[in-house]
Structure formats: C-alpha cells, structure tokens
Design an enzyme around this catalytic site. Structure first.
Site, PDB file in Angstrom:
ATOM      1  N   TRP A 103       0.810  -1.226   0.000  1.00  0.00           N
ATOM      2  CA  TRP A 103       0.000   0.000   0.000  1.00  0.00           C
ATOM      3  C   TRP A 103       0.839   1.269   0.000  1.00  0.00           C
ATOM      4  CZ3 TRP A 103      -4.187  -0.651  -2.235  1.00  0.00           C
ATOM      5  CH2 TRP A 103      -4.979  -1.779  -2.016  1.00  0.00           C
ATOM      6  N   ASP A 172      -1.393   6.537   6.314  1.00  0.00           N
ATOM      7  CA  ASP A 172      -2.499   5.689   5.859  1.00  0.00           C
ATOM      8  C   ASP A 172      -2.792   4.695   6.981  1.00  0.00           C
ATOM      9  OD1 ASP A 172      -4.156   3.755   4.818  1.00  0.00           O
ATOM     10  OD2 ASP A 172      -2.869   3.220   3.121  1.00  0.00           O
ATOM     11  N   LYS A 196     -12.400  -1.609   6.564  1.00  0.00           N
ATOM     12  CA  LYS A 196     -11.661  -2.627   7.302  1.00  0.00           C
ATOM     13  C   LYS A 196     -12.155  -2.704   8.750  1.00  0.00           C
ATOM     14  CE  LYS A 196      -9.158  -2.825   3.515  1.00  0.00           C
ATOM     15  NZ  LYS A 196      -8.107  -2.020   2.947  1.00  0.00           N
TER      16      LYS A 196
HETATM   17  C1  LIG Z   1      -7.556  -1.427   1.718  1.00  0.00           C
HETATM   18  C2  LIG Z   1      -6.428  -0.493   1.822  1.00  0.00           C
HETATM   19  C3  LIG Z   1      -6.242   0.555   0.907  1.00  0.00           C
HETATM   20  C4  LIG Z   1      -7.062   0.726  -0.350  1.00  0.00           C
HETATM   21  O1  LIG Z   1      -8.370   0.984  -0.121  1.00  0.00           O
HETATM   22  P1  LIG Z   1      -9.413   0.959  -1.352  1.00  0.00           P
HETATM   23  O2  LIG Z   1     -10.632   1.491  -0.703  1.00  0.00           O
HETATM   24  O3  LIG Z   1      -9.511  -0.443  -1.816  1.00  0.00           O
HETATM   25  O4  LIG Z   1      -8.871   1.853  -2.401  1.00  0.00           O
HETATM   26  C5  LIG Z   1      -5.197   1.429   1.120  1.00  0.00           C
HETATM   27  N1  LIG Z   1      -4.376   1.292   2.169  1.00  0.00           N
HETATM   28  C6  LIG Z   1      -4.516   0.276   3.063  1.00  0.00           C
HETATM   29  C7  LIG Z   1      -3.574   0.180   4.210  1.00  0.00           C
HETATM   30  C8  LIG Z   1      -5.547  -0.635   2.913  1.00  0.00           C
HETATM   31  O5  LIG Z   1      -5.681  -1.651   3.791  1.00  0.00           O
END
Ligand SMILES: *Cc1c(COP(=O)(O)O)cnc(C)c1O
Length: 370
Positions: A103, A172, A196
């Site tokens: 990511w 993030d 999540k």
């Molecule tokens: C799932 C995730 C993303 C991407 O999210 P999307 O909504 O699928 O674009 C980005 N960073 C992390 C750490 C993630 O777990």
C-alpha cells in the site's frame, strides 16, 4: 448469537452482528420517518445529526483536538493516494515515502505523477525501519507512511520517533484505524478507508491539521480538495449517506465496548492466539514477518508444503472459517482480525490450524532438518 461463519476477509470486512441487526431493523423506517436512511435528503436535520454525532464520537474516541478538521470523503483508500499530493505539496516539489509493503508502494507510485518522490526502506524485508533509517529532506512537503500493511501483515508497533520538525507526517491508517489509541498530534494527516475496521466501502475519513487545509492548487478538482470538505461540513455534494450511517453505528459500537484501549487489548488477544499457534507449528506453517513487526490486524503466513494451500483454504471454509486466501499478489494465507472479530473466531481458527497440522504433518521436512 447466530451460527454465522467467521469471516476473516481483509476488506470489506465483517461487521458486528448487533450493527447488522440494527441496520436491518431500521431499513424500512428510520427513526420514525417512514423511510430508510437511503431515502432521505442529505441536508435534512436528521441526516446532519448523524454526521455530527459521528464526528463528535470520533473526536472523543481518538482525542482529536479543535486544531484538526475531521473530513468524510468519498472514494476508497486509493483516491487518497492522489488527494494527499494534490493537497499537501503546496509550494514544495518533493515528498518522502516509507515503503513497507504494497500500500505504501502504490501510494508512492500514484504520488509520483505530481511530485518528486523519494523513498526509504524497500518493503521487501518483512521488517520495519528505525528512526535513523527514515531519512527525508528538510524541504519535503510531507513524510508518508502506512501504519499497517494489509497485504504483508506488517504493522508499526508505533511510528519511530523521527524528528520531522515542520515536515508533516501523513499516515495511511486504513487497516488499523480505531484499533488502538493514537496520538493524533504527531500527524499532519491521518486517513483511513472505512471498510476494514470501521464500516463499509465508499467512505474515507481524513483527519487533517487545519493549517494544512488550503494548500491545494487552483487546478485541483473540487471534490479532491480537502478544504472544500472542510468548508461544507463534508457535504460538497451528496455524500456516502449509507456509509456514514454505518460508520456512526460502528463508532457507537466501539464506544460501548470500551473504546480504543479495549479494541487494542482485544486485537492483541486475537492476534496473539494465532501467532502463538504459528510459533508452535513451525514445521507446518511459516511466517516471514519479523516478530517486532507482526500485525495485530492481518496474520500472514504460508504452508511449508505450498501444495496444501488450496486444501487448507477449502477445509477452513468447510469449518465455517471464511476469507483466508492471501492477497492475489502474494498468495499464501492471510487471516484478518479487525475490530468486529470476536476472540472466539481467532480461537476457532487456531484450533483448525492445529488440527490441520496434526493431520498433515511435515514428516519429511522435519526429518530432513533434524
Ligand atoms: C484497503 C487499503 C487501501 C485501499 O483501499 P481501497 O478502498 O480499496 O482503495 C489502502 N491502504 C490500506 C492500508 C488498505 O488496507
């Protein structure tokens, strides 16, 4: 509780059963309005009350002070990969990204459309850098990292004490948001996609220090500009009403279950059960994540005998343990344990792993190593 299977999917992830029940109960008639949340105006007092309650509760749970704006954006996590550079470069031309896995690497690639991106660390070592190893330029517009790499199962126990001075830290937190207490003051920006730990897909929360609000250039698309969200109380157009409603129910659920300290304790308990199991069955399973970098959210491992992976996944499903195949880019097994996963789920997974290890012992491998 019903006998629904345990869902270890990495996202969109499971929701607590009481939250699903409440959604179901309120679907035909929300708060006596004779309509569902999906069918009322987003500028109605009723909907605005939901938005305000969500913001208030987030501020309370995370200890977010008035010098930060709490913004509810649309689009998934990946849209933030563009919004971050579009909003935070300001007059600068560079940023540094700490690459710990999939990511952070994707975020750096997207940001390189807009800026000179320097990277530190390389995301392939399954361990994490120390403060000394996080080198950045004093004139960088920001320093970016990912708190929990969902694909690799690597989580910072705490971000190293890098002295960044005026360079804001951007994080993030998509896959470990609301799973432990956070010192928000350390950050210029924390953002997280909701699907999540905190709700369902289509909503992203951005917690932004207010002095970083107005740095976007005039060519920045309206809906990619954080300051537009700040000025409109996250109503620049029709927002993701259902996602905001679900996030509000999740925030209430987290609050009523003891808040972020309790979420952290439960996360440690769940993941501890699985890591202990992995450590006890090393002849059958292998994880390359360094012990100090083990994620509380995503337990990633492989079977030593890779030919058994499909069987392992299939048998798990037959035992009501769903969603454990690893990310398509890396294969293997990934067991995701977000806020809504009961400790019993982790225990059931561990019992299955032990049973599988007994039935498919790595006799030959063990003998060869002895
Ligand atoms: C799932 C995730 C993303 C991407 O999210 P999307 O909504 O699928 O674009 C980005 N960073 C992390 C750490 C993630 O777990």
């Amino acid at each position: 509780m019903s006998n629904r299977p345990y869902n270890f999917g990495a996202g969109p992830a499971m929701l607590p059963e009481p939250v699903l029940h409440q959604i179901q109960t309120e679907m035909l008639d929300w708060r006596g309005m004779g309509r569902s949340i999906l069918e009322i105006g987003h500028r109605s007092a009723e909907f605005k009350a939901v938005l305000e309650e969500l913001e208030e509760r987030l501020r309370w749970l995370m200890g977010i002070g008035p010098s930060y704006a709490v913004l509810f954006c649309q689009g998934g996590g990946r849209l933030q990969f563009s919004m971050v550079p579009l909003n935070l470069l300001g007059a600068g031309v560079s940023a540094t990204y700490v690459i710990t896995g999939t990511w952070s690497r994707s975020a750096a690639t997207e940001a390189s459309r807009y800026a000179r991106i320097n990277t530190v660390w390389n995301g392939s070592s399954a361990s994490l850098p120390t403060a000394e190893q996080i080198d950045f330029a004093r004139d960088d517009s920001y320093l970016y990292y990912c708190d929990n790499e969902t694909v690799q199962g690597i989580e910072f126990p705490e971000f190293p004490g890098v002295k960044t001075g005026p360079v804001p830290i951007v994080c993030d937190m998509s896959s470990n948001f609301m799973s432990r207490p956070v010192n928000v003051e350390r950050y210029g920006l924390v953002w997280a996609a909701a699907q999540k730990n905190f709700g369902t897909a289509g909503l992203t929360v951005a917690i932004l220090r207010r002095d970083l609000l107005d740095l976007a250039g005039p060519e920045t698309p309206l809906l990619l500009n954080y300051s537009v969200y700040a000025k409109t109380q996250s109503l620049p157009g029709t927002p993701a009403v259902f996602q905001i409603y679900v996030a509000n129910l999740m925030a209430r659920w987290i609050d009523s279950h003891g808040g972020l300290s309790e979420m952290d304790e439960l996360a440690r308990e769940r993941s501890g059960i699985l890591y202990r199991t992995l450590d006890e069955t090393r002849d059958v399973y292998v994880t390359k994540v360094a012990p100090a970098a083990r994620s509380r959210m995503n337990v990633v491992f492989r079977l030593r005998n890779e030919a058994l992976t499909d069987l392992f996944v299939r048998e798990a499903e037959e035992n009501g343990l769903l969603g454990i195949a690893g990310h398509r880019s890396v294969g293997g097994i990934r067991v995701s344990l977000y806020n809504a996963m009961p400790v019993e789920g982790a225990q059931a997974m561990a019992d299955f792993m032990k049973d599988f290890a007994r039935r498919y012992p790595a006799k030959k491998a063990a003998a060869a190593r002895a």
